[in-house]
Design a protein around this motif. Structure first.
Motif, mmCIF file in Angstrom:
data_model
loop_
_atom_site.group_PDB
_atom_site.id
_atom_site.type_symbol
_atom_site.label_atom_id
_atom_site.label_comp_id
_atom_site.label_asym_id
_atom_site.label_seq_id
_atom_site.Cartn_x
_atom_site.Cartn_y
_atom_site.Cartn_z
ATOM 1 N N ALA A 1 4.349 10.056 -5.461
ATOM 2 C CA ALA A 1 3.823 9.744 -4.503
ATOM 3 C C ALA A 1 3.402 11.297 -3.581
ATOM 4 O O ALA A 1 4.329 11.852 -3.727
ATOM 5 C CB ALA A 1 4.301 8.844 -3.620
ATOM 6 N N PRO A 2 2.361 11.339 -2.689
ATOM 7 C CA PRO A 2 2.262 12.598 -2.181
ATOM 8 C C PRO A 2 2.979 12.512 -0.806
ATOM 9 O O PRO A 2 2.168 12.544 0.388
ATOM 10 C CB PRO A 2 0.507 12.515 -1.775
ATOM 11 C CG PRO A 2 0.403 11.162 -1.974
ATOM 12 C CD PRO A 2 1.237 10.337 -2.904
ATOM 13 N N CYS A 3 4.258 12.345 -0.805
ATOM 14 C CA CYS A 3 5.172 12.228 0.372
ATOM 15 C C CYS A 3 6.333 12.796 0.124
ATOM 16 O O CYS A 3 7.034 12.780 -0.997
ATOM 17 C CB CYS A 3 4.900 10.875 1.009
ATOM 18 S SG CYS A 3 6.026 9.560 0.050
ATOM 19 N N SER B 1 0.956 -2.740 -7.752
ATOM 20 C CA SER B 1 1.986 -2.698 -6.764
ATOM 21 C C SER B 1 2.076 -1.200 -6.359
ATOM 22 O O SER B 1 2.250 -0.639 -5.272
ATOM 23 C CB SER B 1 3.520 -3.366 -6.870
ATOM 24 O OG SER B 1 3.969 -2.452 -8.185
ATOM 25 N N ARG B 2 1.999 -0.525 -7.686
ATOM 26 C CA ARG B 2 1.980 1.154 -7.392
ATOM 27 C C ARG B 2 0.825 1.489 -6.508
ATOM 28 O O ARG B 2 1.126 2.075 -5.365
ATOM 29 C CB ARG B 2 1.717 1.559 -8.627
ATOM 30 C CG ARG B 2 1.723 3.117 -8.847
ATOM 31 C CD ARG B 2 1.462 3.853 -10.113
ATOM 32 N NE ARG B 2 2.491 3.641 -11.180
ATOM 33 C CZ ARG B 2 2.014 2.554 -12.036
ATOM 34 N NH1 ARG B 2 0.724 2.527 -12.503
ATOM 35 N NH2 ARG B 2 2.963 2.382 -12.995
ATOM 36 N N GLN B 3 -0.379 0.715 -6.561
ATOM 37 C CA GLN B 3 -1.333 1.276 -5.716
ATOM 38 C C GLN B 3 -1.402 0.612 -4.222
ATOM 39 O O GLN B 3 -1.514 1.598 -3.353
ATOM 40 C CB GLN B 3 -2.782 0.542 -6.227
ATOM 41 C CG GLN B 3 -3.404 1.230 -7.654
ATOM 42 C CD GLN B 3 -3.317 2.776 -7.454
ATOM 43 O OE1 GLN B 3 -3.938 3.156 -6.713
ATOM 44 N NE2 GLN B 3 -2.796 3.392 -8.423
ATOM 45 N N ARG B 4 -0.566 -0.587 -3.938
ATOM 46 C CA ARG B 4 -0.336 -0.780 -2.532
ATOM 47 C C ARG B 4 0.590 0.174 -1.964
ATOM 48 O O ARG B 4 0.473 0.386 -0.821
ATOM 49 C CB ARG B 4 0.258 -2.242 -2.720
ATOM 50 C CG ARG B 4 -0.899 -3.327 -2.839
ATOM 51 C CD ARG B 4 -0.495 -4.754 -2.516
ATOM 52 N NE ARG B 4 0.503 -5.064 -3.542
ATOM 53 C CZ ARG B 4 0.312 -5.676 -4.726
ATOM 54 N NH1 ARG B 4 -0.807 -6.038 -5.405
ATOM 55 N NH2 ARG B 4 1.454 -6.164 -5.552
ATOM 56 N N LEU B 5 1.557 0.339 -2.693
ATOM 57 C CA LEU B 5 2.829 1.332 -2.138
ATOM 58 C C LEU B 5 2.110 2.685 -1.681
ATOM 59 O O LEU B 5 2.478 3.351 -0.691
ATOM 60 C CB LEU B 5 4.027 1.405 -3.038
ATOM 61 C CG LEU B 5 5.203 2.343 -2.686
ATOM 62 C CD1 LEU B 5 5.580 1.869 -1.409
ATOM 63 C CD2 LEU B 5 6.257 2.304 -3.559
ATOM 64 N N LEU B 6 1.336 3.178 -2.851
ATOM 65 C CA LEU B 6 0.616 4.487 -2.361
ATOM 66 C C LEU B 6 -0.179 4.569 -1.287
ATOM 67 O O LEU B 6 -0.261 5.619 -0.679
ATOM 68 C CB LEU B 6 -0.094 5.040 -3.720
ATOM 69 C CG LEU B 6 0.822 5.482 -4.931
ATOM 70 C CD1 LEU B 6 -0.408 5.686 -5.977
ATOM 71 C CD2 LEU B 6 1.348 6.770 -4.442
ATOM 72 N N LEU C 1 0.564 3.006 1.600
ATOM 73 C CA LEU C 1 1.310 2.667 2.464
ATOM 74 C C LEU C 1 2.002 3.916 3.126
ATOM 75 O O LEU C 1 2.619 4.236 4.124
ATOM 76 C CB LEU C 1 2.412 1.695 2.478
ATOM 77 C CG LEU C 1 2.051 0.274 2.365
ATOM 78 C CD1 LEU C 1 3.154 -0.514 1.666
ATOM 79 C CD2 LEU C 1 1.352 -0.105 3.666
ATOM 80 N N VAL C 2 2.346 4.977 1.881
ATOM 81 C CA VAL C 2 2.839 6.224 2.213
ATOM 82 C C VAL C 2 1.855 7.412 2.663
ATOM 83 O O VAL C 2 0.525 7.090 2.532
ATOM 84 C CB VAL C 2 3.587 6.884 0.841
ATOM 85 C CG1 VAL C 2 4.855 5.940 0.765
ATOM 86 C CG2 VAL C 2 2.646 7.065 -0.288
ATOM 87 N N SER C 3 2.309 8.180 3.218
ATOM 88 C CA SER C 3 1.222 9.473 3.829
ATOM 89 C C SER C 3 0.729 9.980 2.592
ATOM 90 O O SER C 3 1.296 10.192 1.624
ATOM 91 C CB SER C 3 2.200 10.228 4.640
ATOM 92 O OG SER C 3 2.940 11.050 4.025
ATOM 93 N N GLY C 4 -0.368 10.712 2.911
ATOM 94 C CA GLY C 4 -1.257 11.539 2.124
ATOM 95 C C GLY C 4 -2.338 10.685 1.458
ATOM 96 O O GLY C 4 -2.327 9.512 1.474
ATOM 97 N N PRO C 5 -3.203 11.327 0.773
ATOM 98 C CA PRO C 5 -4.404 10.592 0.104
ATOM 99 C C PRO C 5 -3.879 9.914 -1.166
ATOM 100 O O PRO C 5 -2.855 10.524 -1.710
ATOM 101 C CB PRO C 5 -5.396 11.575 -0.279
ATOM 102 C CG PRO C 5 -4.703 12.780 -0.210
ATOM 103 C CD PRO C 5 -3.057 12.566 0.706
ATOM 104 N N THR C 6 -4.364 8.806 -1.425
ATOM 105 C CA THR C 6 -4.066 7.944 -2.698
ATOM 106 C C THR C 6 -4.825 8.671 -3.852
ATOM 107 O O THR C 6 -6.029 8.771 -3.819
ATOM 108 C CB THR C 6 -4.423 6.446 -2.539
ATOM 109 O OG1 THR C 6 -3.805 5.794 -1.494
ATOM 110 C CG2 THR C 6 -4.054 5.841 -3.888
ATOM 111 N N PRO C 7 -3.968 9.254 -4.839
ATOM 112 C CA PRO C 7 -4.761 9.995 -5.956
ATOM 113 C C PRO C 7 -5.377 9.107 -6.929
ATOM 114 O O PRO C 7 -5.672 7.812 -6.677
ATOM 115 C CB PRO C 7 -3.539 10.075 -6.827
ATOM 116 C CG PRO C 7 -2.289 9.706 -6.331
ATOM 117 C CD PRO C 7 -2.646 9.096 -4.944
#
Length: 142
Positions: free
Chosen positions: A3-5, A129-134, A136-142
């Motif tokens: 995750a980018p956070c 779930s991985r995509q949903r959690l990503l 929610l966290v800061s930064g762009p979704t990869p």
């Protein structure tokens, strides 16, 4: 999952079961329950899963049995009705990674009722779930 956070931000999504319905589809509800006399946090968790036309649900009382902020949270089934219940254990580990943080989760179910159905359902849910959690966290979704 990467995750980018910072680890602290990612950990905030996995150390409190009340936040799981926002990103983990099999968790229908997770309501905080009064802590144990020792101060251990607890939740009533309703799991719901679908596999084709079949649906199952289960309600569990879970306690956070280990906590090391911001790296480890372990939750275990601890019912208070005096009866024997199948074990459920969820472990979430967060660590710093080169581009933010990483999350490794493990789920152990000690019963036979859900068996192969649970494994198939979880395999399908992991990617979503991985995509949903990503998201929610800061930064762009990869």
């Amino acid at each position: 999952m990467e995750a980018p956070c910072p680890p602290e931000e990612l950990f905030a999504w996995v150390d409190d079961l009340a936040r799981y319905p926002d990103w983990l589809g099999i968790v229908e509800r997770a309501e905080p329950f009064e802590p144990t006399p020792e101060g251990t946090a607890a939740w009533f968790v309703e799991l719901r899963g679908r596999l084709g036309p079949f649906a199952r649900s289960k309600r569990l009382r879970m306690e956070r049995t280990e906590l090391a902020v911001p790296s480890l949270a372990v939750f275990e089934r601890r019912e208070t009705d005096g009866r024997h219940h199948a074990a459920w254990r969820l472990r979430a580990e967060v660590a710093a990674a080169p581009h933010g943080s990483s999350l490794v989760m493990g789920l152990h179910y000690g019963g036979a009722l859900w068996g192969p159905v649970l494994e198939r359902m979880l395999a399908d849910e992991v990617d979503a779930s991985r995509q949903r959690l990503l998201a929610l966290v800061s930064g762009p979704t990869p």
